[in-house]
Design a protein around this motif. Structure first.
Motif, PDB file in Angstrom:
ATOM      1  N   VAL A 182     -17.758   5.665  86.598  1.00  7.94           N
ATOM      2  CA  VAL A 182     -16.371   5.914  86.990  1.00  7.94           C
ATOM      3  C   VAL A 182     -16.314   6.277  88.474  1.00  7.94           C
ATOM      4  CG1 VAL A 182     -14.295   7.266  86.547  1.00  7.94           C
ATOM      5  CG2 VAL A 182     -15.865   6.736  84.659  1.00  7.94           C
ATOM      6  N   HIS A 183     -15.529   5.529  89.225  1.00  4.52           N
ATOM      7  CA  HIS A 183     -15.368   5.832  90.653  1.00  4.52           C
ATOM      8  C   HIS A 183     -14.675   7.185  90.806  1.00  4.52           C
ATOM      9  CE1 HIS A 183     -14.028   5.518  94.831  1.00  4.52           C
ATOM     10  NE2 HIS A 183     -14.990   4.616  94.988  1.00  4.52           N
ATOM     11  N   PRO A 184     -15.132   8.027  91.734  1.00  5.74           N
ATOM     12  CA  PRO A 184     -14.596   9.393  91.823  1.00  5.74           C
ATOM     13  C   PRO A 184     -13.146   9.490  92.285  1.00  5.74           C
ATOM     14  CG  PRO A 184     -16.089   8.944  93.655  1.00  5.74           C
ATOM     15  CD  PRO A 184     -16.219   7.796  92.705  1.00  5.74           C
ATOM     16  N   ARG A 185     -12.631   8.454  92.963  1.00  5.54           N
ATOM     17  CA  ARG A 185     -11.262   8.540  93.487  1.00  5.54           C
ATOM     18  C   ARG A 185     -10.357   7.401  93.025  1.00  5.54           C
ATOM     19  NH1 ARG A 185     -14.623   9.141  97.455  1.00  5.54           N
ATOM     20  NH2 ARG A 185     -14.124   7.060  98.278  1.00  5.54           N
ATOM     21  N   ILE A 221     -23.424   3.427  69.891  1.00  8.89           N
ATOM     22  CA  ILE A 221     -22.562   4.571  69.589  1.00  8.89           C
ATOM     23  C   ILE A 221     -21.967   5.073  70.898  1.00  8.89           C
ATOM     24  CG2 ILE A 221     -22.433   6.840  68.478  1.00  8.89           C
ATOM     25  CD1 ILE A 221     -25.031   6.179  67.046  1.00  8.89           C
ATOM     26  N   ALA A 222     -20.679   5.420  70.888  1.00 12.05           N
ATOM     27  CA  ALA A 222     -20.000   5.863  72.100  1.00 12.05           C
ATOM     28  C   ALA A 222     -19.025   6.983  71.776  1.00 12.05           C
ATOM     29  CB  ALA A 222     -19.254   4.701  72.759  1.00 12.05           C
ATOM     30  N   LEU A 223     -18.665   7.751  72.805  1.00  8.42           N
ATOM     31  CA  LEU A 223     -17.657   8.807  72.695  1.00  8.42           C
ATOM     32  C   LEU A 223     -16.444   8.440  73.526  1.00  8.42           C
ATOM     33  CD1 LEU A 223     -19.536  12.230  73.133  1.00  8.42           C
ATOM     34  CD2 LEU A 223     -18.485  11.346  71.048  1.00  8.42           C
ATOM     35  N   TYR A 224     -15.266   8.674  72.963  1.00  9.29           N
ATOM     36  CA  TYR A 224     -14.024   8.622  73.725  1.00  9.29           C
ATOM     37  C   TYR A 224     -13.404  10.006  73.598  1.00  9.29           C
ATOM     38  CZ  TYR A 224      -9.299   7.501  75.230  1.00  9.29           C
ATOM     39  OH  TYR A 224      -8.100   7.498  75.899  1.00  9.29           O
ATOM     40  N   LYS A 225     -13.244  10.708  74.725  1.00  9.43           N
ATOM     41  CA  LYS A 225     -12.796  12.092  74.707  1.00  9.43           C
ATOM     42  C   LYS A 225     -11.308  12.189  75.019  1.00  9.43           C
ATOM     43  CE  LYS A 225     -17.350  13.573  76.335  1.00  9.43           C
ATOM     44  NZ  LYS A 225     -18.102  14.292  77.399  1.00  9.43           N
ATOM     45  N   THR A 226     -10.626  13.052  74.279  1.00  9.46           N
ATOM     46  CA  THR A 226      -9.218  13.331  74.563  1.00  9.46           C
ATOM     47  C   THR A 226      -9.006  14.795  74.926  1.00  9.46           C
ATOM     48  OG1 THR A 226      -8.783  13.761  72.220  1.00  9.46           O
ATOM     49  CG2 THR A 226      -8.441  11.514  73.009  1.00  9.46           C
ATOM     50  N   GLY A 227     -10.064  15.567  74.980  1.00  6.43           N
ATOM     51  CA  GLY A 227     -10.002  16.982  75.322  1.00  6.43           C
ATOM     52  C   GLY A 227     -11.399  17.553  75.293  1.00  6.43           C
ATOM     53  N   HIS A 283     -12.295   7.760  78.755  1.00  2.00           N
ATOM     54  CA  HIS A 283     -10.865   8.005  78.977  1.00  2.00           C
ATOM     55  C   HIS A 283     -10.569   8.116  80.463  1.00  2.00           C
ATOM     56  CE1 HIS A 283     -12.667  11.936  79.433  1.00  2.00           C
ATOM     57  NE2 HIS A 283     -11.537  12.425  79.891  1.00  2.00           N
ATOM     58  N   LEU A 284     -11.599   8.077  81.315  1.00  2.00           N
ATOM     59  CA  LEU A 284     -11.438   8.353  82.743  1.00  2.00           C
ATOM     60  C   LEU A 284     -11.054   7.127  83.557  1.00  2.00           C
ATOM     61  CD1 LEU A 284     -14.472  10.766  83.229  1.00  2.00           C
ATOM     62  CD2 LEU A 284     -12.043  11.374  83.075  1.00  2.00           C
ATOM     63  N   VAL A 285     -11.308   5.941  83.049  1.00  2.00           N
ATOM     64  CA  VAL A 285     -10.890   4.720  83.750  1.00  2.00           C
ATOM     65  C   VAL A 285      -9.452   4.420  83.348  1.00  2.00           C
ATOM     66  CG1 VAL A 285     -11.249   2.240  83.965  1.00  2.00           C
ATOM     67  CG2 VAL A 285     -13.211   3.767  83.951  1.00  2.00           C
ATOM     68  N   THR A 286      -8.525   4.785  84.218  1.00  2.00           N
ATOM     69  CA  THR A 286      -7.097   4.576  83.946  1.00  2.00           C
ATOM     70  C   THR A 286      -6.522   3.671  85.030  1.00  2.00           C
ATOM     71  OG1 THR A 286      -6.643   6.664  85.092  1.00  2.00           O
ATOM     72  CG2 THR A 286      -6.766   6.722  82.694  1.00  2.00           C
ATOM     73  N   THR A 287      -6.246   2.440  84.661  1.00  2.00           N
ATOM     74  CA  THR A 287      -5.703   1.440  85.577  1.00  2.00           C
ATOM     75  C   THR A 287      -4.534   0.750  84.878  1.00  2.00           C
ATOM     76  OG1 THR A 287      -7.101  -0.366  84.784  1.00  2.00           O
ATOM     77  CG2 THR A 287      -8.038   1.068  86.490  1.00  2.00           C
ATOM     78  N   VAL A 288      -3.925  -0.205  85.557  1.00  2.50           N
ATOM     79  CA  VAL A 288      -2.819  -0.942  84.953  1.00  2.50           C
ATOM     80  C   VAL A 288      -3.279  -1.653  83.685  1.00  2.50           C
ATOM     81  CG1 VAL A 288      -1.211  -2.852  85.284  1.00  2.50           C
ATOM     82  CG2 VAL A 288      -1.601  -1.220  87.140  1.00  2.50           C
ATOM     83  N   PHE A 344      -5.993  -0.898  81.950  1.00  6.47           N
ATOM     84  CA  PHE A 344      -6.622   0.065  81.036  1.00  6.47           C
ATOM     85  C   PHE A 344      -5.930   1.425  81.183  1.00  6.47           C
ATOM     86  CE2 PHE A 344      -9.915  -2.899  82.645  1.00  6.47           C
ATOM     87  CZ  PHE A 344     -10.179  -3.586  81.473  1.00  6.47           C
ATOM     88  N   PRO A 345      -4.662   1.524  80.764  1.00  9.60           N
ATOM     89  CA  PRO A 345      -3.874   2.729  81.051  1.00  9.60           C
ATOM     90  C   PRO A 345      -4.372   3.997  80.357  1.00  9.60           C
ATOM     91  CG  PRO A 345      -2.688   1.279  79.555  1.00  9.60           C
ATOM     92  CD  PRO A 345      -3.862   0.507  80.050  1.00  9.60           C
ATOM     93  N   LYS A 346      -5.087   3.844  79.238  1.00  7.97           N
ATOM     94  CA  LYS A 346      -5.589   5.022  78.525  1.00  7.97           C
ATOM     95  C   LYS A 346      -7.109   5.043  78.419  1.00  7.97           C
ATOM     96  CE  LYS A 346      -1.567   6.198  75.747  1.00  7.97           C
ATOM     97  NZ  LYS A 346      -1.084   6.532  74.367  1.00  7.97           N
ATOM     98  N   GLY A 347      -7.756   4.204  79.224  1.00  3.89           N
ATOM     99  CA  GLY A 347      -9.204   4.175  79.210  1.00  3.89           C
ATOM    100  C   GLY A 347      -9.757   2.828  78.804  1.00  3.89           C
ATOM    101  N   LEU A 348     -11.089   2.780  78.745  1.00  9.12           N
ATOM    102  CA  LEU A 348     -11.816   1.517  78.637  1.00  9.12           C
ATOM    103  C   LEU A 348     -12.850   1.582  77.516  1.00  9.12           C
ATOM    104  CD1 LEU A 348     -12.841  -1.245  79.820  1.00  9.12           C
ATOM    105  CD2 LEU A 348     -14.217   0.126  81.417  1.00  9.12           C
ATOM    106  N   PHE A 349     -12.956   0.484  76.766  1.00  9.65           N
ATOM    107  CA  PHE A 349     -14.001   0.296  75.767  1.00  9.65           C
ATOM    108  C   PHE A 349     -14.741  -0.983  76.118  1.00  9.65           C
ATOM    109  CE2 PHE A 349     -15.407  -1.569  71.668  1.00  9.65           C
ATOM    110  CZ  PHE A 349     -16.204  -0.524  71.196  1.00  9.65           C
TER     111      PHE A 349
END
Length: 338
Positions: free
Chosen positions: A46-49, A239-245, A297-302, A304-309
């Motif tokens: 994930v890019h930091p900015r 196996i992967a994690l998608y975090k919401t909190g 959940h950190l990759v939020t783009t047009v 991928f508005p809620k993240g990426l799988f």
């Protein structure tokens, strides 16, 4: 009529006849360079900015590590050998540096290959002095772990014969083994939940396990879902994690035998949520017999508005080409499993 009734009843009792929600990929990567069974495991950086500049690191088991943009274009290729699984942790104190680190199992050298990733560009370099020699015959799966109590970096790595080892990673040959256990048969995929100090791992022909990460790995594992119990069909793979909190979110498992992805809650008793498939549309084919997966959940783009799988595709068919990886919007998965 009687025979039709019996056929419908039998179909209803089989998981293959149950209607499963579907999603389609937004992007697919360029194919890996190697033919046949070659692509295996992705890890998202994930890019930091700017989330749109995030990258997907992925393994080619016959060549090395490929790095893709979120448009699916190859931006870097590292011919490091027969690597199988890969994982990433970011903002790691690595000696006097603060850097992002990727680690992959390398069958060519029977070792862990360490990549240092430049935090602004995502450019990776192989750190030969940090490689870790393993006493394994076939290094297989790996997942990284950063305990919530400190800033150290650990790796869980396994062998086809069932051996698992936990390594405390450190630069300049400072890594050391700190724990071990054995599974009853062949493992591969795993993911560590840093905030909860929990390891989720798959045993390919048995199911998904959960284990508390304690000193020396003395805790007793719990079987969360067994193969053949209605959802997981061997092999249990990525196996992967998608975090919401801090403690909430989802654990996703690749059920290779029926080309599905099974979703469990991250919190509590890991309640089963459901499953989904990635199917074809007019642009991109679906996935089948998936090995590795990753999610964030950190990759939020047009797109991928809620993240990426990200999922490996065992048969890249539209058009027919070497294996590749499919990128799916988590927003679509969220709608599918609700």
């Amino acid at each position: 009529m009687y025979f039709l009734y019996r056929a419908l009843l039998c179909c209803a009792l089989l998981t293959g006849c149950v209607k499963v929600p579907t999603v389609v990929a937004v992007v697919e990567t360029e194919p890996v360079a190697s033919t046949d069974d070659a692509a295996d495991d992705p890890a998202i950086w994930v890019h930091p900015r700017d989330p749109s500049r995030s990258l997907v690191f992925a393994t080619d088991k016959k060549h090395g590590i490929e790095v893709y943009s979120l448009d699916g274009e190859r931006v870097q290729s590292l011919p490091v050998g027969h690597v199988n699984n890969i994982d990433i942790r970011q903002k790691i104190e690595w000696g006097e540096k603060r850097i992002d680190v990727a680690v992959a199992t390398n069958r060519s050298t029977n070792s862990l290959t360490v990549l240092l990733i430049e935090t602004n560009s995502g450019r990776a370099v192989v750190s030969e002095e940090d490689s870790i020699q393993l006493d394994f015959e076939t290094p297989y799966g790996i997942c990284l772990y950063r305990p919530k109590a400190d800033s150290t970096l650990h790796a869980f790595v396994n062998d086809k014969d069932g051996r698992y080892e936990q390594w405390h990673l450190a630069p300049t040959q400072g890594s050391r083994r700190v724990g071990k256990f054995r599974t009853t048969s062949q493992p591969e995929g795993c993911v560590a939940d840093d905030e909860q100090d929990v390891l989720y791992y798959g045993v390919e022909e048995r199911g998904l396990y959960r284990r508390e990460i304690d000193e020396g790995l003395t805790s007793t594992p719990a079987l969360l879902a067994g193969v053949g119990q209605g959802h997981l069909v061997a092999d249990v793979e990525g196996i992967a994690l998608y975090k919401t909190g801090a403690d909430a979110g989802f654990v996703i498992v690749s059920s290779q035998g029926n080309s599905r992805y099974v979703v469990f809650r991250r919190e509590g008793m890991n309640e089963l949520v459901g499953s989904f498939r990635i199917t074809s549309d007019s642009r991109i084919d679906g996935t089948s017999e998936t090995d590795g997966i990753d999610a964030t959940h950190l990759v939020t783009t047009v797109r991928f508005p809620k993240g990426l799988f990200v999922a490996q595709d065992g048969a890249n068919t539209q058009p027919t080409a070497n294996q590749n990886f499919k990128l799916v919007s988590w927003a679509d998965i969220e709608r599918a499993i609700q």
